[in-house]
Design an enzyme around this catalytic site. Structure first.
Site, PDB file in Angstrom:
ATOM      1  N   ASN A 103       0.705  -0.978  -0.030  1.00 39.89           N
ATOM      2  CA  ASN A 103       0.000  -0.148  -0.057  1.00 39.89           C
ATOM      3  C   ASN A 103       0.978   1.357  -0.182  1.00 39.89           C
ATOM      4  OD1 ASN A 103      -1.922  -1.739   0.161  1.00 39.89           O
ATOM      5  ND2 ASN A 103      -2.543  -1.541   2.201  1.00 39.89           N
ATOM      6  N   ILE A 104       0.232   2.199  -0.564  1.00 39.20           N
ATOM      7  CA  ILE A 104       0.841   3.663  -0.468  1.00 39.20           C
ATOM      8  C   ILE A 104       0.273   4.659   0.312  1.00 39.20           C
ATOM      9  CG2 ILE A 104       2.014   3.312  -2.978  1.00 39.20           C
ATOM     10  CD1 ILE A 104      -0.500   4.558  -3.980  1.00 39.20           C
ATOM     11  N   HIS A 120       5.727  -0.439  -2.907  1.00 36.76           N
ATOM     12  CA  HIS A 120       5.507   0.542  -3.847  1.00 36.76           C
ATOM     13  C   HIS A 120       5.480   1.974  -3.769  1.00 36.76           C
ATOM     14  CE1 HIS A 120       2.805  -3.306  -5.377  1.00 36.76           C
ATOM     15  NE2 HIS A 120       4.186  -3.348  -5.840  1.00 36.76           N
ATOM     16  N   CYS A 131      15.165  16.880 -10.382  1.00 42.63           N
ATOM     17  CA  CYS A 131      16.216  17.375  -9.680  1.00 42.63           C
ATOM     18  C   CYS A 131      15.957  16.342  -8.150  1.00 42.63           C
ATOM     19  CB  CYS A 131      16.384  18.605  -9.021  1.00 42.63           C
ATOM     20  SG  CYS A 131      14.832  19.236  -8.198  1.00 42.63           S
ATOM     21  N   CYS A 152      13.384  23.669  -9.478  1.00 41.47           N
ATOM     22  CA  CYS A 152      13.657  23.735 -11.169  1.00 41.47           C
ATOM     23  C   CYS A 152      12.667  23.611 -12.204  1.00 41.47           C
ATOM     24  CB  CYS A 152      14.593  22.323 -11.311  1.00 41.47           C
ATOM     25  SG  CYS A 152      13.560  20.925 -11.058  1.00 41.47           S
ATOM     26  N   ALA A 234     -10.404  -7.565   8.056  1.00 43.98           N
ATOM     27  CA  ALA A 234      -9.318  -7.679   8.554  1.00 43.98           C
ATOM     28  C   ALA A 234      -9.216  -7.055   9.902  1.00 43.98           C
ATOM     29  CB  ALA A 234      -8.147  -6.712   7.561  1.00 43.98           C
TER      30      ALA A 234
HETATM   31  P1  NAD Z   1      -6.057  -6.385  -4.463  1.00 48.02           P
HETATM   32  O1  NAD Z   1      -6.800  -5.140  -5.010  1.00 48.02           O
HETATM   33  O2  NAD Z   1      -5.678  -7.302  -5.736  1.00 48.02           O
HETATM   34  O3  NAD Z   1      -6.730  -7.297  -3.522  1.00 48.02           O
HETATM   35  C1  NAD Z   1      -7.397  -6.973  -2.186  1.00 48.02           C
HETATM   36  C2  NAD Z   1      -7.431  -8.227  -1.451  1.00 48.02           C
HETATM   37  O4  NAD Z   1      -8.139  -7.601  -0.316  1.00 48.02           O
HETATM   38  C3  NAD Z   1      -8.512  -9.280  -2.000  1.00 48.02           C
HETATM   39  O5  NAD Z   1      -7.809 -10.641  -1.887  1.00 48.02           O
HETATM   40  C4  NAD Z   1      -9.837  -8.887  -1.044  1.00 48.02           C
HETATM   41  O6  NAD Z   1     -10.452 -10.178  -1.062  1.00 48.02           O
HETATM   42  C5  NAD Z   1      -9.099  -8.457   0.200  1.00 48.02           C
HETATM   43  N1  NAD Z   1     -10.098  -7.850   1.050  1.00 48.02           N
HETATM   44  C6  NAD Z   1     -10.798  -6.734   0.665  1.00 48.02           C
HETATM   45  N2  NAD Z   1     -11.504  -6.055   1.548  1.00 48.02           N
HETATM   46  C7  NAD Z   1     -10.755  -6.537   2.689  1.00 48.02           C
HETATM   47  C8  NAD Z   1     -11.336  -6.569   4.181  1.00 48.02           C
HETATM   48  N3  NAD Z   1     -12.093  -5.844   4.737  1.00 48.02           N
HETATM   49  N4  NAD Z   1     -10.389  -7.274   4.712  1.00 48.02           N
HETATM   50  C9  NAD Z   1      -9.396  -8.526   4.496  1.00 48.02           C
HETATM   51  N5  NAD Z   1      -9.467  -8.563   3.209  1.00 48.02           N
HETATM   52  C10 NAD Z   1     -10.066  -7.729   2.187  1.00 48.02           C
HETATM   53  O7  NAD Z   1      -5.013  -5.799  -3.578  1.00 48.02           O
HETATM   54  P2  NAD Z   1      -3.340  -5.912  -3.567  1.00 48.02           P
HETATM   55  O8  NAD Z   1      -3.232  -7.366  -3.703  1.00 48.02           O
HETATM   56  O9  NAD Z   1      -2.898  -5.060  -2.807  1.00 48.02           O
HETATM   57  O10 NAD Z   1      -2.906  -5.568  -4.905  1.00 48.02           O
HETATM   58  C11 NAD Z   1      -3.386  -4.104  -5.372  1.00 48.02           C
HETATM   59  C12 NAD Z   1      -2.112  -3.267  -5.787  1.00 48.02           C
HETATM   60  O11 NAD Z   1      -2.640  -2.043  -5.854  1.00 48.02           O
HETATM   61  C13 NAD Z   1      -0.969  -3.198  -4.708  1.00 48.02           C
HETATM   62  O12 NAD Z   1       0.145  -3.369  -5.388  1.00 48.02           O
HETATM   63  C14 NAD Z   1      -1.037  -2.031  -4.227  1.00 48.02           C
HETATM   64  O13 NAD Z   1       0.158  -1.253  -4.287  1.00 48.02           O
HETATM   65  C15 NAD Z   1      -2.181  -0.944  -5.107  1.00 48.02           C
HETATM   66  N6  NAD Z   1      -3.246  -0.355  -3.968  1.00 48.02           N
HETATM   67  C16 NAD Z   1      -3.063   0.219  -2.902  1.00 48.02           C
HETATM   68  C17 NAD Z   1      -4.154   0.759  -2.182  1.00 48.02           C
HETATM   69  C18 NAD Z   1      -3.588   1.597  -1.018  1.00 48.02           C
HETATM   70  O14 NAD Z   1      -2.554   2.070  -0.731  1.00 48.02           O
HETATM   71  N7  NAD Z   1      -4.859   1.256  -0.057  1.00 48.02           N
HETATM   72  C19 NAD Z   1      -5.148   0.688  -2.650  1.00 48.02           C
HETATM   73  C20 NAD Z   1      -5.719   0.174  -4.108  1.00 48.02           C
HETATM   74  C21 NAD Z   1      -4.422  -0.357  -4.649  1.00 48.02           C
END
Ligand code: NAD
Length: 248
Positions: A103-104, A120, A131, A152, A234
């Protein structure tokens, strides 16, 4: 979520000398940030090409408009949820060594986690593409797009990786080291489909770690890489897990 499974997971974490967590977009869903994929995912509304690095350099204004909407007007208001808090609490109690996150959104740090490897990058920082000056969000005006560097005047980009960019070297090395050292890895809210990040739990497993997965639904890992699958939201699962760790 079976009671015996959560108890087993709690015992493993208590006895482990090195536990890490590997998190994905799912851990932040209850903070109001949608994942990329799936019916309610961001890609059902936005075109992922706007986050390709080549597209960004060729069409910075168009790309920045989408970036603003997703990451600053929308993501920007999110706060950590119970799952982020529990990971911070586990670290404080010496039961979690590191968080490797895809996550970011900076929510692990905002919840109090200190050792966070951002595979990421991070959307709360901005970097000049020329720069390399780094800015916090809020430091630069976003009234005129694309955002430009005050030093810059060149193009500024959020400090997360776009499609087509390499993983930050430091985070990559630390994440691999954590995966190799882990006796237990908690894998929370990820499909593990995005590569190379998705290899992290596989690498941990092949180095002898026990994989405890928390997800609303089975993922690519469930059934063959995952040893204990704790199905549910979660925040609910992590709260229950912490209670079991500290009561026993
Ligand atoms: P993904 O979107 O591929 O999958 C999300 C996963 O989370 C799924 O398996 C889903 O079943 C599960 N999920 C959804 N809600 C949930 C909950 N409440 N509790 C537990 N599990 C839950 O996500 P990914 O695998 O992280 O890949 C997506 C890419 O996108 C990543 O590389 C990330 O960098 C980026 N991303 C980041 C964010 C953020 O920073 N919050 C948000 C969207 C995407």
């Amino acid at each position: 979520m079976a009671d015996d499974q959560i108890k087993k997971a709690a015992t493993l974490i208590r006895e482990s000398k090195y536990t890490s967590a590997f998190t994905g977009a799912g851990i932040s869903v209850e903070s109001g940030i949608p994942p990329f994929r799936g019916e309610e995912g961001l890609w059902s509304k936005y075109d992922p090409k706007t986050l390709e690095i080549d597209f960004f350099y060729r069409n910075p204004k168009e790309s920045w408009k989408v970036i603003m909407e997703i990451f600053y007007e929308f993501f920007g208001k999110a706060t950590p949820n119970r799952a982020h808090e529990v990971l911070a609490e586990l670290e404080k109690r010496g039961l979690l060594k590191s968080v490797i996150t895809q996550n970011i959104d900076n929510l692990h740090q905002e919840a109090g986690s200190r050792v966070v490897y951002e595979f990421h990058g991070n959307s709360k920082k901005l970097v000049c593409t020329f720069c390399n000056a780094v800015y916090s969000v809020g430091e630069l005006s976003m009234d005129v797009l694309p955002v430009r560097c005050p030093k810059c005047n060149m193009l500024v980009k959020p400090d997360f990786i776009f499609f087509g960019e390499a993983i930050p070297q430091d985070a990559y090395n630390h994440a691999l080291e954590a995966a190799r050292n882990s006796q237990v890895m908690l894998v929370i809210g990820t499909t593990a489909e995005v590569m190379p990040a998705g290899q992290i739990p596989i690498m941990a497993k092949s180095n002898g770690a026990t994989i405890i997965e928390v997800n609303r639904e089975p993922s690519n890992l469930t059934g063959h890489i995952t040893d204990i699958f704790l199905q549910g939201k979660a925040s609910v699962v992590m709260d229950e897990l912490l209670k079991n760790i500290i009561k026993t």
